[in-house]
Design a protein around this motif. Structure first.
Motif, PDB file in Angstrom:
ATOM      1  N   GLN A 103      20.411 -24.600 -72.938  1.00  0.00           N
ATOM      2  CA  GLN A 103      21.444 -24.843 -71.935  1.00  0.00           C
ATOM      3  C   GLN A 103      22.830 -24.993 -72.566  1.00  0.00           C
ATOM      4  O   GLN A 103      23.833 -24.703 -71.925  1.00  0.00           O
ATOM      5  N   ARG A 129      23.443 -16.871 -61.054  1.00  0.00           N
ATOM      6  CA  ARG A 129      22.560 -17.680 -60.196  1.00  0.00           C
ATOM      7  C   ARG A 129      22.936 -17.565 -58.718  1.00  0.00           C
ATOM      8  O   ARG A 129      22.077 -17.689 -57.858  1.00  0.00           O
ATOM      9  N   ARG A 158      17.833 -14.165 -57.480  1.00  0.00           N
ATOM     10  CA  ARG A 158      16.739 -15.135 -57.445  1.00  0.00           C
ATOM     11  C   ARG A 158      15.843 -14.842 -58.640  1.00  0.00           C
ATOM     12  O   ARG A 158      15.836 -13.717 -59.164  1.00  0.00           O
ATOM     13  N   PRO A 159      15.071 -15.856 -59.088  1.00  0.00           N
ATOM     14  CA  PRO A 159      14.185 -15.633 -60.237  1.00  0.00           C
ATOM     15  C   PRO A 159      13.280 -14.420 -60.021  1.00  0.00           C
ATOM     16  O   PRO A 159      12.675 -14.265 -58.969  1.00  0.00           O
ATOM     17  N   GLY A 160      13.222 -13.555 -61.009  1.00  0.00           N
ATOM     18  CA  GLY A 160      12.359 -12.385 -60.954  1.00  0.00           C
ATOM     19  C   GLY A 160      12.888 -11.240 -60.123  1.00  0.00           C
ATOM     20  O   GLY A 160      12.234 -10.214 -59.986  1.00  0.00           O
ATOM     21  N   GLU A 161      14.088 -11.378 -59.583  1.00  0.00           N
ATOM     22  CA  GLU A 161      14.667 -10.345 -58.726  1.00  0.00           C
ATOM     23  C   GLU A 161      15.390  -9.293 -59.576  1.00  0.00           C
ATOM     24  O   GLU A 161      15.951  -9.592 -60.611  1.00  0.00           O
ATOM     25  N   TYR A 202      20.685 -12.613 -72.734  1.00  0.00           N
ATOM     26  CA  TYR A 202      19.231 -12.487 -72.611  1.00  0.00           C
ATOM     27  C   TYR A 202      18.650 -11.724 -73.812  1.00  0.00           C
ATOM     28  O   TYR A 202      17.687 -12.166 -74.431  1.00  0.00           O
ATOM     29  N   GLN A 247      12.935  -9.890 -65.644  1.00  0.00           N
ATOM     30  CA  GLN A 247      12.710 -10.845 -66.740  1.00  0.00           C
ATOM     31  C   GLN A 247      13.994 -11.616 -67.057  1.00  0.00           C
ATOM     32  O   GLN A 247      13.966 -12.832 -67.269  1.00  0.00           O
ATOM     33  N   SER A 297      16.514 -12.245 -65.044  1.00  0.00           N
ATOM     34  CA  SER A 297      16.840 -13.201 -63.976  1.00  0.00           C
ATOM     35  C   SER A 297      15.912 -14.408 -64.020  1.00  0.00           C
ATOM     36  O   SER A 297      16.354 -15.540 -63.795  1.00  0.00           O
ATOM     37  N   ARG A 298      14.628 -14.207 -64.345  1.00  0.00           N
ATOM     38  CA  ARG A 298      13.727 -15.359 -64.490  1.00  0.00           C
ATOM     39  C   ARG A 298      14.207 -16.275 -65.614  1.00  0.00           C
ATOM     40  O   ARG A 298      14.242 -17.486 -65.474  1.00  0.00           O
ATOM     41  N   VAL A 306      17.717 -17.838 -64.272  1.00  0.00           N
ATOM     42  CA  VAL A 306      17.821 -18.481 -62.971  1.00  0.00           C
ATOM     43  C   VAL A 306      16.816 -19.620 -62.795  1.00  0.00           C
ATOM     44  O   VAL A 306      17.077 -20.572 -62.084  1.00  0.00           O
ATOM     45  N   GLU A 307      15.669 -19.541 -63.439  1.00  0.00           N
ATOM     46  CA  GLU A 307      14.660 -20.603 -63.287  1.00  0.00           C
ATOM     47  C   GLU A 307      15.044 -21.837 -64.060  1.00  0.00           C
ATOM     48  O   GLU A 307      15.720 -21.831 -65.030  1.00  0.00           O
TER      49      GLU A 307
END
Length: 158
Positions: free
Chosen positions: A52, A64, A68-71, A103, A151, A153-154, A157-158
């Motif tokens: 973080q 974010r 959305r996560p995984g989108e 990422y 991947q 975004s997960r 965003v998560e």
């Protein structure tokens, strides 16, 4: 301070040969690196071991708010193959450039380093077509942009 670091990153990247003044660089690549180094935690993983602390909070907040996560939004192939998004939707281009760079650097550092070498060693004074940009990226990271973005975004965003 972020602007100073951003511009200094560009200058250092040019001075050290990561970016070239003699051949076009994908803008997502140059801006992604500069936005990544805006975050204080990126400068030293020893003093900032927490993930973080390495986030660029401005661009993380943007990502974010848009995914959305995984989108998968389908933006990566466009961003990688062309600089058009920087003209039509600059905030989106900068946000996704940071997200993709961060990422890849965090999760696939060896492949990211390989990509940096490949792009920085291009022949001078040659055009860098959309197809060539995609081929260079795909050669190292594969061609499943939907999965890559999901991947990413997960991860963010998560």
């Amino acid at each position: 301070m972020e602007t100073l670091i951003h511009e200094a990153t560009h200058q250092i990247a040019f001075n050290t040969g990561i970016h070239s003044r003699f051949s076009p660089m994908p803008r997502w690549f140059t801006e992604g690196l500069a936005t990544m180094f805006e975050a204080p935690g990126v400068h030293s993983s020893v003093t900032h071991p927490n993930l973080q602390q390495r986030f660029n909070k401005k661009w993380l907040s943007y990502i974010r708010s848009k995914t959305r996560p995984g989108e998968s939004t389908g933006v990566l192939a466009e961003l990688i193959s062309s600089d058009e998004l920087f003209r039509s939707h600059p905030e989106k281009a900068y946000g996704y450039s940071w997200a993709l760079t961060f990422y890849l650097a965090e999760t696939q550092p060896e492949k990211y380093a390989q990509y940096v070498r490949r792009v920085s060693q291009r022949t001078h004074f040659r055009d860098y077509s959309s197809q060539a940009r995609l081929e260079d990226f795909v050669r190292i990271f594969g061609n499943d942009f939907t999965d890559l973005e999901a991947q990413m975004s997960r991860f963010l965003v998560e």
